[in-house]
Motif scaffolding. Structure first.
Motif, PDB file in Angstrom:
ATOM      1  N   VAL A 255      34.632 -59.230 -84.505  1.00 27.97           N
ATOM      2  CA  VAL A 255      33.618 -59.878 -85.329  1.00 27.97           C
ATOM      3  C   VAL A 255      32.388 -60.235 -84.508  1.00 27.97           C
ATOM      4  O   VAL A 255      31.264 -60.212 -85.005  1.00 27.97           O
ATOM      5  CB  VAL A 255      34.218 -61.141 -86.003  1.00 27.97           C
ATOM      6  CG1 VAL A 255      33.126 -62.004 -86.619  1.00 27.97           C
ATOM      7  CG2 VAL A 255      35.245 -60.742 -87.054  1.00 27.97           C
ATOM      8  N   GLN A 256      32.597 -60.557 -83.234  1.00 27.16           N
ATOM      9  CA  GLN A 256      31.468 -60.961 -82.396  1.00 27.16           C
ATOM     10  C   GLN A 256      30.738 -59.771 -81.784  1.00 27.16           C
ATOM     11  O   GLN A 256      29.608 -59.910 -81.334  1.00 27.16           O
ATOM     12  CB  GLN A 256      31.986 -61.879 -81.278  1.00 27.16           C
ATOM     13  CG  GLN A 256      30.956 -62.826 -80.704  1.00 27.16           C
ATOM     14  CD  GLN A 256      30.111 -62.182 -79.626  1.00 27.16           C
ATOM     15  OE1 GLN A 256      30.546 -61.222 -79.004  1.00 27.16           O
ATOM     16  NE2 GLN A 256      28.921 -62.706 -79.383  1.00 27.16           N
ATOM     17  N   GLY A 257      31.352 -58.584 -81.808  1.00 29.33           N
ATOM     18  CA  GLY A 257      30.786 -57.472 -81.053  1.00 29.33           C
ATOM     19  C   GLY A 257      30.062 -56.415 -81.859  1.00 29.33           C
ATOM     20  O   GLY A 257      29.796 -55.330 -81.337  1.00 29.33           O
ATOM     21  N   TRP A 258      29.705 -56.710 -83.120  1.00 31.13           N
ATOM     22  CA  TRP A 258      29.107 -55.673 -83.963  1.00 31.13           C
ATOM     23  C   TRP A 258      27.596 -55.539 -83.793  1.00 31.13           C
ATOM     24  O   TRP A 258      26.995 -54.572 -84.256  1.00 31.13           O
ATOM     25  CB  TRP A 258      29.420 -55.926 -85.434  1.00 31.13           C
ATOM     26  CG  TRP A 258      28.914 -57.247 -85.952  1.00 31.13           C
ATOM     27  CD1 TRP A 258      29.615 -58.410 -86.044  1.00 31.13           C
ATOM     28  CD2 TRP A 258      27.599 -57.532 -86.450  1.00 31.13           C
ATOM     29  NE1 TRP A 258      28.826 -59.409 -86.561  1.00 31.13           N
ATOM     30  CE2 TRP A 258      27.581 -58.891 -86.825  1.00 31.13           C
ATOM     31  CE3 TRP A 258      26.441 -56.775 -86.611  1.00 31.13           C
ATOM     32  CZ2 TRP A 258      26.446 -59.515 -87.345  1.00 31.13           C
ATOM     33  CZ3 TRP A 258      25.310 -57.383 -87.134  1.00 31.13           C
ATOM     34  CH2 TRP A 258      25.313 -58.745 -87.494  1.00 31.13           C
ATOM     35  N   GLY A 259      26.962 -56.495 -83.145  1.00 28.46           N
ATOM     36  CA  GLY A 259      25.501 -56.520 -83.094  1.00 28.46           C
ATOM     37  C   GLY A 259      24.881 -55.279 -82.463  1.00 28.46           C
ATOM     38  O   GLY A 259      23.951 -54.680 -83.025  1.00 28.46           O
ATOM     39  N   THR A 260      25.385 -54.893 -81.305  1.00 30.89           N
ATOM     40  CA  THR A 260      24.839 -53.713 -80.632  1.00 30.89           C
ATOM     41  C   THR A 260      25.047 -52.459 -81.462  1.00 30.89           C
ATOM     42  O   THR A 260      24.156 -51.596 -81.555  1.00 30.89           O
ATOM     43  CB  THR A 260      25.505 -53.541 -79.254  1.00 30.89           C
ATOM     44  OG1 THR A 260      25.303 -54.721 -78.478  1.00 30.89           O
ATOM     45  CG2 THR A 260      24.921 -52.347 -78.511  1.00 30.89           C
ATOM     46  N   MET A 261      26.210 -52.356 -82.105  1.00 31.17           N
ATOM     47  CA  MET A 261      26.496 -51.196 -82.957  1.00 31.17           C
ATOM     48  C   MET A 261      25.494 -51.119 -84.101  1.00 31.17           C
ATOM     49  O   MET A 261      24.993 -50.037 -84.440  1.00 31.17           O
ATOM     50  CB  MET A 261      27.920 -51.299 -83.504  1.00 31.17           C
ATOM     51  CG  MET A 261      28.459 -50.039 -84.120  1.00 31.17           C
ATOM     52  SD  MET A 261      29.009 -48.836 -82.890  1.00 31.17           S
ATOM     53  CE  MET A 261      30.449 -49.664 -82.214  1.00 31.17           C
ATOM     54  N   ALA A 262      25.190 -52.261 -84.715  1.00 35.35           N
ATOM     55  CA  ALA A 262      24.251 -52.279 -85.838  1.00 35.35           C
ATOM     56  C   ALA A 262      22.865 -51.823 -85.397  1.00 35.35           C
ATOM     57  O   ALA A 262      22.195 -51.067 -86.113  1.00 35.35           O
ATOM     58  CB  ALA A 262      24.186 -53.686 -86.437  1.00 35.35           C
ATOM     59  N   ARG A 263      22.426 -52.255 -84.245  1.00 38.21           N
ATOM     60  CA  ARG A 263      21.101 -51.864 -83.751  1.00 38.21           C
ATOM     61  C   ARG A 263      21.024 -50.366 -83.470  1.00 38.21           C
ATOM     62  O   ARG A 263      20.029 -49.708 -83.790  1.00 38.21           O
ATOM     63  CB  ARG A 263      20.760 -52.649 -82.494  1.00 38.21           C
ATOM     64  CG  ARG A 263      20.318 -54.083 -82.761  1.00 38.21           C
ATOM     65  CD  ARG A 263      19.697 -54.691 -81.513  1.00 38.21           C
ATOM     66  NE  ARG A 263      19.112 -55.981 -81.807  1.00 38.21           N
ATOM     67  CZ  ARG A 263      17.912 -56.169 -82.338  1.00 38.21           C
ATOM     68  NH1 ARG A 263      17.180 -55.123 -82.679  1.00 38.21           N
ATOM     69  NH2 ARG A 263      17.444 -57.388 -82.556  1.00 38.21           N
ATOM     70  N   VAL A 264      22.069 -49.826 -82.860  1.00 38.38           N
ATOM     71  CA  VAL A 264      22.087 -48.400 -82.544  1.00 38.38           C
ATOM     72  C   VAL A 264      22.048 -47.574 -83.827  1.00 38.38           C
ATOM     73  O   VAL A 264      21.269 -46.618 -83.957  1.00 38.38           O
ATOM     74  CB  VAL A 264      23.330 -48.041 -81.703  1.00 38.38           C
ATOM     75  CG1 VAL A 264      23.488 -46.528 -81.591  1.00 38.38           C
ATOM     76  CG2 VAL A 264      23.229 -48.662 -80.316  1.00 38.38           C
ATOM     77  N   VAL A 265      22.875 -47.939 -84.805  1.00 40.73           N
ATOM     78  CA  VAL A 265      22.921 -47.189 -86.068  1.00 40.73           C
ATOM     79  C   VAL A 265      21.590 -47.304 -86.795  1.00 40.73           C
ATOM     80  O   VAL A 265      21.067 -46.316 -87.339  1.00 40.73           O
ATOM     81  CB  VAL A 265      24.079 -47.693 -86.950  1.00 40.73           C
ATOM     82  CG1 VAL A 265      24.029 -47.031 -88.323  1.00 40.73           C
ATOM     83  CG2 VAL A 265      25.411 -47.398 -86.282  1.00 40.73           C
ATOM     84  N   ARG A 266      21.024 -48.481 -86.848  1.00 45.07           N
ATOM     85  CA  ARG A 266      19.731 -48.670 -87.514  1.00 45.07           C
ATOM     86  C   ARG A 266      18.667 -47.757 -86.919  1.00 45.07           C
ATOM     87  O   ARG A 266      17.895 -47.105 -87.638  1.00 45.07           O
ATOM     88  CB  ARG A 266      19.285 -50.116 -87.406  1.00 45.07           C
ATOM     89  CG  ARG A 266      17.863 -50.379 -87.929  1.00 45.07           C
ATOM     90  CD  ARG A 266      17.465 -51.829 -87.694  1.00 45.07           C
ATOM     91  NE  ARG A 266      16.100 -52.075 -88.134  1.00 45.07           N
ATOM     92  CZ  ARG A 266      15.021 -51.958 -87.353  1.00 45.07           C
ATOM     93  NH1 ARG A 266      15.156 -51.564 -86.079  1.00 45.07           N
ATOM     94  NH2 ARG A 266      13.817 -52.203 -87.831  1.00 45.07           N
ATOM     95  N   GLY A 267      18.611 -47.701 -85.593  1.00 45.45           N
ATOM     96  CA  GLY A 267      17.625 -46.844 -84.940  1.00 45.45           C
ATOM     97  C   GLY A 267      17.802 -45.380 -85.289  1.00 45.45           C
ATOM     98  O   GLY A 267      16.821 -44.660 -85.527  1.00 45.45           O
ATOM     99  N   GLN A 268      19.054 -44.933 -85.365  1.00 45.54           N
ATOM    100  CA  GLN A 268      19.320 -43.545 -85.721  1.00 45.54           C
ATOM    101  C   GLN A 268      18.954 -43.262 -87.178  1.00 45.54           C
ATOM    102  O   GLN A 268      18.408 -42.205 -87.506  1.00 45.54           O
ATOM    103  CB  GLN A 268      20.802 -43.230 -85.486  1.00 45.54           C
ATOM    104  CG  GLN A 268      21.229 -43.260 -84.032  1.00 45.54           C
ATOM    105  CD  GLN A 268      20.555 -42.183 -83.214  1.00 45.54           C
ATOM    106  OE1 GLN A 268      20.514 -41.020 -83.602  1.00 45.54           O
ATOM    107  NE2 GLN A 268      20.000 -42.568 -82.078  1.00 45.54           N
ATOM    108  N   VAL A 269      19.241 -44.221 -88.064  1.00 46.44           N
ATOM    109  CA  VAL A 269      18.932 -44.034 -89.487  1.00 46.44           C
ATOM    110  C   VAL A 269      17.424 -43.955 -89.698  1.00 46.44           C
ATOM    111  O   VAL A 269      16.934 -43.146 -90.500  1.00 46.44           O
ATOM    112  CB  VAL A 269      19.533 -45.179 -90.325  1.00 46.44           C
ATOM    113  CG1 VAL A 269      19.065 -45.090 -91.775  1.00 46.44           C
ATOM    114  CG2 VAL A 269      21.055 -45.118 -90.267  1.00 46.44           C
ATOM    115  N   LEU A 270      16.666 -44.776 -88.995  1.00 47.99           N
ATOM    116  CA  LEU A 270      15.207 -44.741 -89.125  1.00 47.99           C
ATOM    117  C   LEU A 270      14.658 -43.358 -88.766  1.00 47.99           C
ATOM    118  O   LEU A 270      13.666 -42.897 -89.355  1.00 47.99           O
ATOM    119  CB  LEU A 270      14.573 -45.802 -88.221  1.00 47.99           C
ATOM    120  CG  LEU A 270      14.760 -47.264 -88.654  1.00 47.99           C
ATOM    121  CD1 LEU A 270      14.193 -48.211 -87.607  1.00 47.99           C
ATOM    122  CD2 LEU A 270      14.112 -47.513 -90.003  1.00 47.99           C
ATOM    123  N   ALA A 271      15.303 -42.700 -87.801  1.00 41.82           N
ATOM    124  CA  ALA A 271      14.837 -41.375 -87.394  1.00 41.82           C
ATOM    125  C   ALA A 271      15.290 -40.284 -88.363  1.00 41.82           C
ATOM    126  O   ALA A 271      14.595 -39.284 -88.546  1.00 41.82           O
ATOM    127  CB  ALA A 271      15.344 -41.062 -85.988  1.00 41.82           C
TER     128      ALA A 271
END
Length: 303
Positions: free
Chosen positions: A171-187
């Motif tokens: 539960v505490q470790g999802w932040g980095t994953m969310a940022r990486v996925v968001r960046g890929q989706v924007l592209a």
């Protein structure tokens, strides 16, 4: 003696085998980290799955001859290959069974982070606007807290156990994953095939999970492999502090914690689980680095 058929089928089969062999050798030369990391991870999984058959003794059994006459742990010998602990239990058996707990926490915590982070990253990157701002500010809040401090607080609230430890870490470790996925989706979301799906009236769920998600999985898989090693270390850190997996359940973390108290006269109690942690984290890190080279050839340094 083999007879070569007129159509040369045996020769063709031999050539195919040589071609596969050359391709494998070339692949190992180009991406050695993937194969080395995969081998280490495979061995760890085999040890964890077959622990009841590989461990020489019950990991919680206390042996009458497991302590010296003055009550000290027994050094490694022919019966106890890695010695015993401070209450006379076989260290090798506890080490083997401890691989189950460490891998369970590492894999399931990563899975929780993967599900939460990927879902929020997809939604944030695809919709943008206010939704993106809210999710990213929430991500900033999660990432702003020291990982170990927040995880300790969550475990303390949930009560220490194997299940609660991997829930707290995940539960505490999802932040980095969310940022990486968001960046890929924007592209990805402005590509033609995404626009085509919109034009034919595809649902948002289909576009997100059937069209965009498969095209952003590369970095996600790399990050997931690296996260498993980090989460194994996180569990060990919590157990050393006494709020992780609780004895007598064997885990590498609480074995290190027990070894810290006896390292002057029984160093094997700390070195055995410490070495296992090192190898496990190294294996997942090598696997993650190798997968990064495969998914993004621009980062590779191999000749």
């Amino acid at each position: 003696m083999s007879t070569v058929l007129p159509n040369g089928s045996l020769t063709q089969a031999a050539e195919r085998k040589r071609g596969i062999g050359r391709a494998l050798v070339k692949s190992i030369r180009e991406y050695p980290m993937v194969y080395l990391g995969s081998f280490i991870v495979f061995v760890l999984i085999v040890v964890a799955v077959f622990a009841p058959w590989l461990a020489p003794y019950d990991p919680t059994k206390q042996f009458a001859n497991g302590l010296t006459p003055d009550g000290m742990p027994v050094a490694p010998n022919h019966q106890f290959l890695l010695g015993t602990d401070d209450v006379g239990r076989d260290e090798l058996s506890r080490l083997i069974y401890g691989s189950r707990v460490s891998l369970e926490v590492g894999i399931f915590a990563t899975f929780i982070s993967l599900v939460i982070g990927t879902t929020l990253g997809l939604i944030s990157g695809y919709f943008g606007g206010v939704i993106d701002s809210v999710i990213m500010r929430l991500t900033d809040v999660v990432l702003a807290f020291p990982f170990l401090l927040l995880t300790m607080a969550l475990v303390a609230v949930l009560q220490p156990s194997v299940t609660n430890v991997f829930i707290a870490i995940g539960v505490q470790g999802w932040g980095t994953m969310a940022r990486v996925v968001r960046g890929q989706v924007l592209a990805v979301k402005s590509f033609e095939y995404v626009q085509a799906e919109r034009a034919i009236g595809a649902s948002t769920a289909r576009i997100l999970f059937r069209v965009i998600l498969p095209n952003v999985l590369g970095p996600v898989i790399v990050l997931a492999a690296l996260s498993v090693g980090f989460n194994i270390l996180a569990e060990a850190g919590l157990s050393v502090l006494g709020i992780g997996v609780q004895p007598p359940t064997p885990s590498w973390g609480n074995m290190v914690s027990e070894g810290l108290l006896t390292y002057r006269f029984a160093p094997w109690m700390m070195w055995a689980p410490g070495t296992a942690l090192l190898i496990a984290v190294l294996g997942f890190n090598l696997l993650g680095d190798g997968l990064r080279d495969i998914f993004d050839p621009r980062t590779t340094t191999h000749g």
